[in-house]
Design a protein around this motif. Structure first.
Motif, mmCIF file in Angstrom:
data_model
loop_
_atom_site.group_PDB
_atom_site.id
_atom_site.type_symbol
_atom_site.label_atom_id
_atom_site.label_comp_id
_atom_site.label_asym_id
_atom_site.label_seq_id
_atom_site.Cartn_x
_atom_site.Cartn_y
_atom_site.Cartn_z
ATOM 1 N N GLY A 118 1.090 -0.924 0.211
ATOM 2 C CA GLY A 118 -0.495 0.114 0.006
ATOM 3 C C GLY A 118 0.773 1.619 0.265
ATOM 4 O O GLY A 118 0.709 2.195 0.517
ATOM 5 N N LYS A 172 -2.390 -1.453 6.855
ATOM 6 C CA LYS A 172 -3.700 -2.207 6.595
ATOM 7 C C LYS A 172 -3.806 -2.161 8.155
ATOM 8 O O LYS A 172 -3.837 -3.167 8.346
ATOM 9 C CB LYS A 172 -3.553 -3.139 5.463
ATOM 10 N N SER A 215 -2.828 2.904 9.091
ATOM 11 C CA SER A 215 -3.658 2.596 8.356
ATOM 12 C C SER A 215 -4.223 3.612 8.019
ATOM 13 O O SER A 215 -4.462 4.738 7.697
ATOM 14 C CB SER A 215 -5.026 2.736 8.912
#
Length: 339
Positions: free
Chosen positions: A69, A204, A242
């Motif tokens: 990510g 995440k 996150s």
């Protein structure tokens, strides 16, 4: 564009950069990335002139395996910085097509919000044939962005091979993004990435993945304890974050700032940057020597025959390399290697 200045004049680019002209910034990086000899000369002149106006930005490297990510993190992190009033440049080094040499990732599409921010600049760069997927001209691009007034420069790597080492050698702070459940800390040590990390962020960490992220943090903290830190001033922390929920993002920026303050106070920031500049010079020398060697017409004539002799065991590689390296030395006909 001034009517009295030709685009080939380096001062035209320098003036535009110092004025924060984004069009000139993009054109300058295009010149830097060009392999045309005239463009390389122009790029060198531009970088040389802007040097006094560089060095004030926070230089941050971000890496992580595919799927961690990175783009989503950089967008969340970047939006947070822009909202704080910082000007941000993202140099995203793309993996390149082996056939065309062009980028195969659309970074601006991956960072939709950040790409339209007036105080953010995103530049994807094809990595070409450079070792580890790190664009050859990333260092120059970073200096250009600093001269254009950006406060934070993020260099994103593809997260494969030796790209991490390459990027860590040009930034002040190297952030490694990790996934929970993708392997314990000892696997990270084998890859060598923990040895160059200034901080590790478990991404995440939301929903059902929060507990896994906390467990992974403990694993990496334990792994870091058995690695000798790069600095006496800094011990790499491990955090969870996150990007989707925007949690832990500001904590990471506070860590970067804390690191900068400590390294500046101890003098290590200045020392590291000086070392980086000298190492950059030697890297360019080695690359230039290799290019000139392969571009020499006499070498091109000799190479097929000598290569054939080495392949067929007629000539030892050591003898062949000596012949190729020193046959042009007109000042020393009887060259002998030092014992």
């Amino acid at each position: 564009m001034s009517v009295n200045k030709k685009p080939e004049d380096p001062q035209h680019y320098v003036t535009g950069l110092l004025e924060g002209n984004r069009r000139i910034l993009a054109k300058t990086i295009t010149v830097i990335e060009s392999s045309h000899p005239s463009h390389q000369d122009l790029a060198g002149a531009i970088v040389d002139r802007i040097l006094p106006n560089t060095g004030k930005a926070v230089r941050l490297g971000v890496t992580g395996v595919p799927g961690v990510g990175k783009s989503m993190f950089i967008e969340s992190f970047g939006m947070m910085l822009v909202n704080k009033g910082y000007r941000l440049a993202v140099l995203a080094v793309d993996p390149s097509s082996r056939r065309s040499g062009g980028s195969i990732m659309a970074d601006k599409m991956r960072m939709e919000k950040l790409s339209v921010e007036p105080n953010a600049f995103i530049r994807p760069s094809p990595s070409g044939t450079t070792l580890g997927g790190v664009a050859r001209k990333t260092r120059e691009a970073m200096l250009v962005c600093e001269a254009a007034g950006f406060d934070v420069i993020i260099v994103e790597t593809v997260g494969v091979g030796q790209s991490e080492t390459e990027v860590s050698s040009m930034v002040d702070f190297f952030l490694v993004l990790m996934l929970a459940g993708a392997g314990d800390g000892y696997q990270g040590i084998k890859k060598g990435v923990l040895e160059i990390a200034d901080a590790i962020a478990i991404t995440k960490a939301d929903g059902d993945n929060v507990e896994k992220a906390k467990h992974a943090r403990v694993e990496y903290e334990n792994a870091l304890h058995i690695i000798a830190p790069q600095s006496k001033t800094w011990s790499p922390p491990v955090v969870i974050c996150s990007s989707s929920e925007k949690t832990g993002i500001e904590e990471i920026w506070n860590i970067v700032i804390n690191h900068r303050e400590k390294m500046s106070k101890s003098g290590e920031l200045e020392i590291n940057r000086k070392k980086q500049m000298v190492n950059w010079m030697w890297a360019l020398i080695e690359e230039g020597l290799k290019e000139r060697f392969h571009g020499n017409p006499d070498i091109k004539k000799l190479l097929p025959k000598i290569t054939h002799d080495v392949e067929n065991g007629v000539k030892a590689p050591t003898i062949a390399s000596d012949e190729l390296l020193f046959f042009l030395d007109n000042n020393s006909v009887t060259y002998k290697k030092h014992a």
